[in-house]
Design an enzyme around this catalytic site. Structure first.
Site, PDB file in Angstrom:
ATOM      1  N   ASN A  13       0.853  -1.188   0.000  1.00  0.00           N
ATOM      2  CA  ASN A  13       0.000   0.000   0.000  1.00  0.00           C
ATOM      3  C   ASN A  13       0.893   1.243   0.000  1.00  0.00           C
ATOM      4  OD1 ASN A  13      -1.385   2.260   1.159  1.00  0.00           O
ATOM      5  ND2 ASN A  13      -3.069   0.900   1.666  1.00  0.00           N
ATOM      6  N   ASP A  15      -0.189   4.499  -0.075  1.00  0.00           N
ATOM      7  CA  ASP A  15      -0.904   5.721   0.320  1.00  0.00           C
ATOM      8  C   ASP A  15      -0.010   6.716   1.059  1.00  0.00           C
ATOM      9  OD1 ASP A  15      -3.163   4.447  -0.600  1.00  0.00           O
ATOM     10  OD2 ASP A  15      -4.043   4.121   1.376  1.00  0.00           O
ATOM     11  N   HIS A  16       0.863   6.186   1.925  1.00  0.00           N
ATOM     12  CA  HIS A  16       1.582   7.103   2.817  1.00  0.00           C
ATOM     13  C   HIS A  16       2.786   7.770   2.173  1.00  0.00           C
ATOM     14  CE1 HIS A  16      -1.373   6.584   5.739  1.00  0.00           C
ATOM     15  NE2 HIS A  16      -1.267   5.266   5.646  1.00  0.00           N
ATOM     16  N   ARG A  24       3.467  18.692   2.295  1.00  0.00           N
ATOM     17  CA  ARG A  24       4.163  19.893   1.846  1.00  0.00           C
ATOM     18  C   ARG A  24       3.532  20.502   0.599  1.00  0.00           C
ATOM     19  NH1 ARG A  24       9.721  20.583   3.404  1.00  0.00           N
ATOM     20  NH2 ARG A  24       9.917  21.955   1.639  1.00  0.00           N
ATOM     21  N   HIS A  49      -5.624   3.658  -1.881  1.00  0.00           N
ATOM     22  CA  HIS A  49      -6.960   4.034  -1.409  1.00  0.00           C
ATOM     23  C   HIS A  49      -7.245   5.476  -1.827  1.00  0.00           C
ATOM     24  CE1 HIS A  49      -9.730   4.409   2.428  1.00  0.00           C
ATOM     25  NE2 HIS A  49     -10.353   4.714   1.311  1.00  0.00           N
ATOM     26  N   ARG A  51      -9.340   8.239  -1.228  1.00  0.00           N
ATOM     27  CA  ARG A  51     -10.337   8.659  -0.239  1.00  0.00           C
ATOM     28  C   ARG A  51     -11.214   9.761  -0.804  1.00  0.00           C
ATOM     29  NH1 ARG A  51     -10.485   7.957   5.253  1.00  0.00           N
ATOM     30  NH2 ARG A  51      -9.177   6.264   5.972  1.00  0.00           N
ATOM     31  N   ARG A  55      -7.127  12.880   0.786  1.00  0.00           N
ATOM     32  CA  ARG A  55      -6.079  13.349   1.709  1.00  0.00           C
ATOM     33  C   ARG A  55      -4.712  12.790   1.362  1.00  0.00           C
ATOM     34  NH1 ARG A  55      -7.767  10.109   7.139  1.00  0.00           N
ATOM     35  NH2 ARG A  55      -9.718  11.151   6.732  1.00  0.00           N
ATOM     36  N   HIS A  56      -4.663  11.648   0.679  1.00  0.00           N
ATOM     37  CA  HIS A  56      -3.337  11.171   0.243  1.00  0.00           C
ATOM     38  C   HIS A  56      -3.346  10.896  -1.264  1.00  0.00           C
ATOM     39  CE1 HIS A  56      -5.260   7.394   1.411  1.00  0.00           C
ATOM     40  NE2 HIS A  56      -5.002   7.536   2.694  1.00  0.00           N
ATOM     41  N   GLU A  76      -8.657   0.597  -3.468  1.00  0.00           N
ATOM     42  CA  GLU A  76      -9.489   0.663  -2.258  1.00  0.00           C
ATOM     43  C   GLU A  76     -10.384   1.867  -2.338  1.00  0.00           C
ATOM     44  OE1 GLU A  76      -7.826   0.922   1.650  1.00  0.00           O
ATOM     45  OE2 GLU A  76      -6.480  -0.721   1.165  1.00  0.00           O
ATOM     46  N   THR A 106      -7.219   6.602  10.018  1.00  0.00           N
ATOM     47  CA  THR A 106      -7.000   5.504   9.086  1.00  0.00           C
ATOM     48  C   THR A 106      -8.295   4.704   9.045  1.00  0.00           C
ATOM     49  OG1 THR A 106      -5.595   3.607   8.595  1.00  0.00           O
ATOM     50  CG2 THR A 106      -5.991   4.047  10.931  1.00  0.00           C
ATOM     51  N   THR A 107      -8.318   3.618   8.278  1.00  0.00           N
ATOM     52  CA  THR A 107      -9.555   2.839   8.181  1.00  0.00           C
ATOM     53  C   THR A 107      -9.698   2.032   9.469  1.00  0.00           C
ATOM     54  OG1 THR A 107      -9.104   2.741   5.832  1.00  0.00           O
ATOM     55  CG2 THR A 107     -10.860   1.319   6.646  1.00  0.00           C
ATOM     56  N   GLU A 157     -11.233  -9.219   3.056  1.00  0.00           N
ATOM     57  CA  GLU A 157      -9.956  -8.879   3.678  1.00  0.00           C
ATOM     58  C   GLU A 157     -10.228  -8.679   5.160  1.00  0.00           C
ATOM     59  OE1 GLU A 157      -7.281  -6.205   1.698  1.00  0.00           O
ATOM     60  OE2 GLU A 157      -6.446  -5.518   3.608  1.00  0.00           O
ATOM     61  N   HIS A 200      -3.755  -4.413   7.639  1.00  0.00           N
ATOM     62  CA  HIS A 200      -3.877  -3.213   8.457  1.00  0.00           C
ATOM     63  C   HIS A 200      -2.985  -3.320   9.689  1.00  0.00           C
ATOM     64  CE1 HIS A 200      -5.250   0.516  10.182  1.00  0.00           C
ATOM     65  NE2 HIS A 200      -5.820   0.771   9.017  1.00  0.00           N
ATOM     66  N   GLY A 201      -2.015  -2.426   9.734  1.00  0.00           N
ATOM     67  CA  GLY A 201      -1.155  -2.313  10.911  1.00  0.00           C
ATOM     68  C   GLY A 201      -0.077  -3.380  11.016  1.00  0.00           C
ATOM     69  N   GLY A 222       1.203  -1.368   4.332  1.00  0.00           N
ATOM     70  CA  GLY A 222       1.657  -0.071   3.836  1.00  0.00           C
ATOM     71  C   GLY A 222       2.392   0.765   4.850  1.00  0.00           C
TER      72      GLY A 222
HETATM   73  N1  PXP Z   1      -5.862  -3.149   3.812  1.00  0.00           N
HETATM   74  C1  PXP Z   1      -6.815  -2.184   3.837  1.00  0.00           C
HETATM   75  C2  PXP Z   1      -8.180  -2.543   3.366  1.00  0.00           C
HETATM   76  C3  PXP Z   1      -6.515  -0.876   4.278  1.00  0.00           C
HETATM   77  O1  PXP Z   1      -7.465   0.064   4.302  1.00  0.00           O
HETATM   78  C4  PXP Z   1      -5.201  -0.579   4.645  1.00  0.00           C
HETATM   79  C5  PXP Z   1      -4.838   0.811   5.068  1.00  0.00           C
HETATM   80  O2  PXP Z   1      -5.093   1.715   4.051  1.00  0.00           O
HETATM   81  C6  PXP Z   1      -4.236  -1.606   4.578  1.00  0.00           C
HETATM   82  C7  PXP Z   1      -4.607  -2.882   4.184  1.00  0.00           C
HETATM   83  C8  PXP Z   1      -2.804  -1.362   4.936  1.00  0.00           C
HETATM   84  O3  PXP Z   1      -2.700  -0.999   6.278  1.00  0.00           O
HETATM   85  P1  PXP Z   1      -1.333  -0.396   6.811  1.00  0.00           P
HETATM   86  O4  PXP Z   1      -1.061   0.834   6.007  1.00  0.00           O
HETATM   87  O5  PXP Z   1      -1.631  -0.121   8.244  1.00  0.00           O
HETATM   88  O6  PXP Z   1      -0.289  -1.454   6.611  1.00  0.00           O
END
Ligand code: PXP
Length: 250
Positions: A13, A15-16, A24, A49, A51, A55-56, A76, A106-107, A157, A200-201, A222
């Site tokens: 992922n 996104d970040h 910035r 993702h 959104r 935001r990202h 996503e 976050t989600t 998921e 996630h996480g 991610g």
């Molecule tokens: N899966 C889904 C559906 C998510 O929404 C996210 C976070 O955007 C992730 C996986 C990845 O999570 P993380 O960025 O915490 O690793």
């Protein structure tokens, strides 16, 4: 599919990378460049993702990912008409439906499929007809899994956030209870014919017990990867900056 992971895919992922760029309002770092690097490093897919509040990841990022990636894109999105139209325009390999609240960082939780079953069934039908693999991001909860199967999702998921948070907070009783739910529900979802993904996480410390579930086919990771890349990469970028400075003075 990576030869090292057998049948377990890694979706990265990105996104970040966009979060850092947008902090910035600059043109860099470019999430598509990170996605291409992830692809080269062995990612089996890229997750992004878009959104509602952008935001990202931006619409232009999605255009660039679709245009440039050779691994599958897992798009996503929230279950809104706007996102459905974007997905139908791009027809990504997979669409992962997630809940979205503007105020969340976050989600935070899984989708409440059971509460909006009919609406969601209608929502995903055109995406499936367009050839997208439809995944639903849910908690490890029997009612949600059964509802996901009934609406015709291909994939669920499982949200691993509560398990990961409890681990890193040192709350091991909660962690173990969350882990047991994930383990049981991943087997249950598989028994209903659903493909099981998780994410996630996840971090170096939390990934292995989840990766060991035989039913899990894909992990999406991610935030930790992007954060950890700072520590793997800072040495070489500082070296390059120093080299350029010295070259200017030579
Ligand atoms: N899966 C889904 C559906 C998510 O929404 C996210 C976070 O955007 C992730 C996986 C990845 O999570 P993380 O960025 O915490 O690793």
């Amino acid at each position: 599919m990576s030869k090292f992971l057998g049948n377990l895919r890694l979706g990265v992922n990105i996104d970040h990378v966009a979060t850092v760029r947008n902090a910035r309002g600059s043109a860099y770092p470019d999430p598509t460049r990170a996605a291409l690097l992830a692809q080269q490093a062995g990612a089996d897919g890229i997750t992004a993702h878009l959104r509602e509040d952008r935001r990202h990841i931006s619409d232009a990022d999605i255009d660039a990912l679709v245009e440039n990636l050779s691994v599958p894109l897992n798009f996503e999105m929230a279950a809104t008409d706007e996102m459905q139209a974007i997905a139908l325009r791009h027809k990504p390999h997979a669409v992962c439906i997630v809940p979205e609240k503007r105020e969340e960082l976050t989600t935070e939780g899984g989708l409440e499929v059971a509460r909006v079953e009919n609406k969601l069934a209608h929502f995903i039908a055109p995406l499936r007809d367009a050839g997208c693999r439809v995944s639903i991001f849910i908690a490890a909860d029997m009612a949600q899994i059964e509802a996901a199967a009934r609406i015709g999702a291909t994939i669920i998921e499982l949200h691993t956030g509560a398990y990961c948070d409890a681990h890193h907070e040192g709350n091991f009783a909660v962690r173990d209870a969350e882990f047991a739910k994930l383990q049981e529900m991943s087997a249950y979802a598989h028994s209903l014919g659903l493909e099981v993904h998780a994410g996630h996480g996840l971090t170096y410390e939390t990934v292995k017990p989840i990766a060991a579930f035989p039913e899990v086919m894909e992990l999406n990771i991610g935030h930790f990867l992007i954060g950890e890349a700072i520590f793997s990469g800072l040495n070489s970028v500082i070296g390059e900056m120093r080299r350029l400075m010295e070259e200017a003075r030579a």
